[in-house]
Design a protein around this motif. Structure first.
Motif, PDB file in Angstrom:
ATOM      1  N   LEU A 118       3.808 -10.679  10.033  1.00  0.00           N
ATOM      2  CA  LEU A 118       3.704 -10.472   8.593  1.00  0.00           C
ATOM      3  C   LEU A 118       3.016  -9.127   8.373  1.00  0.00           C
ATOM      4  CD1 LEU A 118       2.671 -13.087   5.991  1.00  0.00           C
ATOM      5  CD2 LEU A 118       1.569 -10.867   5.984  1.00  0.00           C
ATOM      6  N   GLU A 119       3.702  -8.240   7.682  1.00  0.00           N
ATOM      7  CA  GLU A 119       3.148  -6.922   7.376  1.00  0.00           C
ATOM      8  C   GLU A 119       2.802  -6.873   5.891  1.00  0.00           C
ATOM      9  OE1 GLU A 119       6.134  -4.084   8.449  1.00  0.00           O
ATOM     10  OE2 GLU A 119       6.082  -4.659  10.562  1.00  0.00           O
ATOM     11  N   VAL A 120       1.624  -6.345   5.590  1.00  0.00           N
ATOM     12  CA  VAL A 120       1.187  -6.177   4.204  1.00  0.00           C
ATOM     13  C   VAL A 120       1.083  -4.681   3.949  1.00  0.00           C
ATOM     14  CG1 VAL A 120      -0.597  -6.710   2.514  1.00  0.00           C
ATOM     15  CG2 VAL A 120      -0.130  -8.328   4.366  1.00  0.00           C
ATOM     16  N   LYS A 121       1.779  -4.228   2.888  1.00  0.00           N
ATOM     17  CA  LYS A 121       1.832  -2.798   2.584  1.00  0.00           C
ATOM     18  C   LYS A 121       1.463  -2.539   1.132  1.00  0.00           C
ATOM     19  CE  LYS A 121       5.536  -2.017   5.885  1.00  0.00           C
ATOM     20  NZ  LYS A 121       5.601  -0.763   6.589  1.00  0.00           N
ATOM     21  N   LYS A 122       0.987  -1.334   0.878  1.00  0.00           N
ATOM     22  CA  LYS A 122       0.785  -0.896  -0.502  1.00  0.00           C
ATOM     23  C   LYS A 122       2.162  -0.596  -1.071  1.00  0.00           C
ATOM     24  CE  LYS A 122      -3.769   1.151   0.084  1.00  0.00           C
ATOM     25  NZ  LYS A 122      -4.551   2.405   0.001  1.00  0.00           N
ATOM     26  N   GLU A 153       2.118   2.271   2.825  1.00  0.00           N
ATOM     27  CA  GLU A 153       1.074   2.305   3.849  1.00  0.00           C
ATOM     28  C   GLU A 153       0.751   0.871   4.269  1.00  0.00           C
ATOM     29  OE1 GLU A 153      -3.712   3.124   4.105  1.00  0.00           O
ATOM     30  OE2 GLU A 153      -2.580   4.093   2.513  1.00  0.00           O
ATOM     31  N   THR A 154       0.728   0.631   5.575  1.00  0.00           N
ATOM     32  CA  THR A 154       0.418  -0.705   6.081  1.00  0.00           C
ATOM     33  C   THR A 154      -1.074  -0.968   5.928  1.00  0.00           C
ATOM     34  OG1 THR A 154       2.248  -0.623   7.650  1.00  0.00           O
ATOM     35  CG2 THR A 154       0.517  -2.225   8.096  1.00  0.00           C
ATOM     36  N   ILE A 207       6.115  -8.287   4.070  1.00  0.00           N
ATOM     37  CA  ILE A 207       7.355  -8.380   4.838  1.00  0.00           C
ATOM     38  C   ILE A 207       7.110  -9.356   5.984  1.00  0.00           C
ATOM     39  CG2 ILE A 207       9.065  -7.140   6.206  1.00  0.00           C
ATOM     40  CD1 ILE A 207       8.097  -4.589   4.666  1.00  0.00           C
ATOM     41  N   ILE A 208       7.886 -10.436   5.999  1.00  0.00           N
ATOM     42  CA  ILE A 208       7.775 -11.439   7.060  1.00  0.00           C
ATOM     43  C   ILE A 208       8.970 -11.273   7.978  1.00  0.00           C
ATOM     44  CG2 ILE A 208       7.623 -13.890   7.625  1.00  0.00           C
ATOM     45  CD1 ILE A 208       6.532 -14.328   4.768  1.00  0.00           C
ATOM     46  N   LYS A 209       8.677 -11.090   9.269  1.00  0.00           N
ATOM     47  CA  LYS A 209       9.737 -10.864  10.250  1.00  0.00           C
ATOM     48  C   LYS A 209       9.689 -11.914  11.350  1.00  0.00           C
ATOM     49  CE  LYS A 209       9.878  -5.870   9.672  1.00  0.00           C
ATOM     50  NZ  LYS A 209       9.787  -4.576  10.348  1.00  0.00           N
TER      51      LYS A 209
END
Length: 122
Positions: free
Chosen positions: A29-33, A38-39, A77-79
């Motif tokens: 799970l990626e958290v971005k602005k 930007e991660t 974003i969930i991968k």
């Protein structure tokens, strides 16, 4: 003869080990602005991500097609094995829309999810 048996045992062990690696799904799970991409955080806790995916899959949703919503605080974003399962907006505060409380917005589908699971952001 003993060498052949040991060779077969070794070969079988190697094949079994390779198959285990292929069947293992890696969730991320990626958290971005949202404005800069930007991660901010990367979550790899498999149990947490699985719980969130299950909640999103079963969640009650409401259409946001006719709503003017503020920009979500973050993009999530969930991968699974590098394949994107969800790309969502995330609100740090629980939002209430049409009687549904949640934090996750799918802009592409114009849906708001009734899921209040807080992301482990620091």
């Amino acid at each position: 003869m003993k060498q052949c048996i040991w060779l077969l045992v070794l070969l079988a062990t190697m094949i079994a080990a390779c198959q285990q690696d292929e069947n293992k799904d890696e969730l991320k799970l990626e958290v971005k602005k949202p404005e800069s991409e930007e991660t901010v955080a990367v979550v790899t806790d498999q149990a947490f991500i699985s719980k969130l995916i299950e909640a999103l899959d079963k969640a009650e949703t409401i259409s946001t097609a006719m709503m003017d919503l503020r920009q979500p605080d973050y993009k999530v974003i969930i991968k699974k094995n590098e394949e994107t399962l969800y790309e969502l907006g995330y609100y740090t505060e629980v939002m209430k829309l049409g009687g549904l409380a949640g934090r996750y917005l799918n802009r592409e589908r114009e849906e708001f999810y009734g899921v209040t699971i807080d992301l482990p952001l620091k």
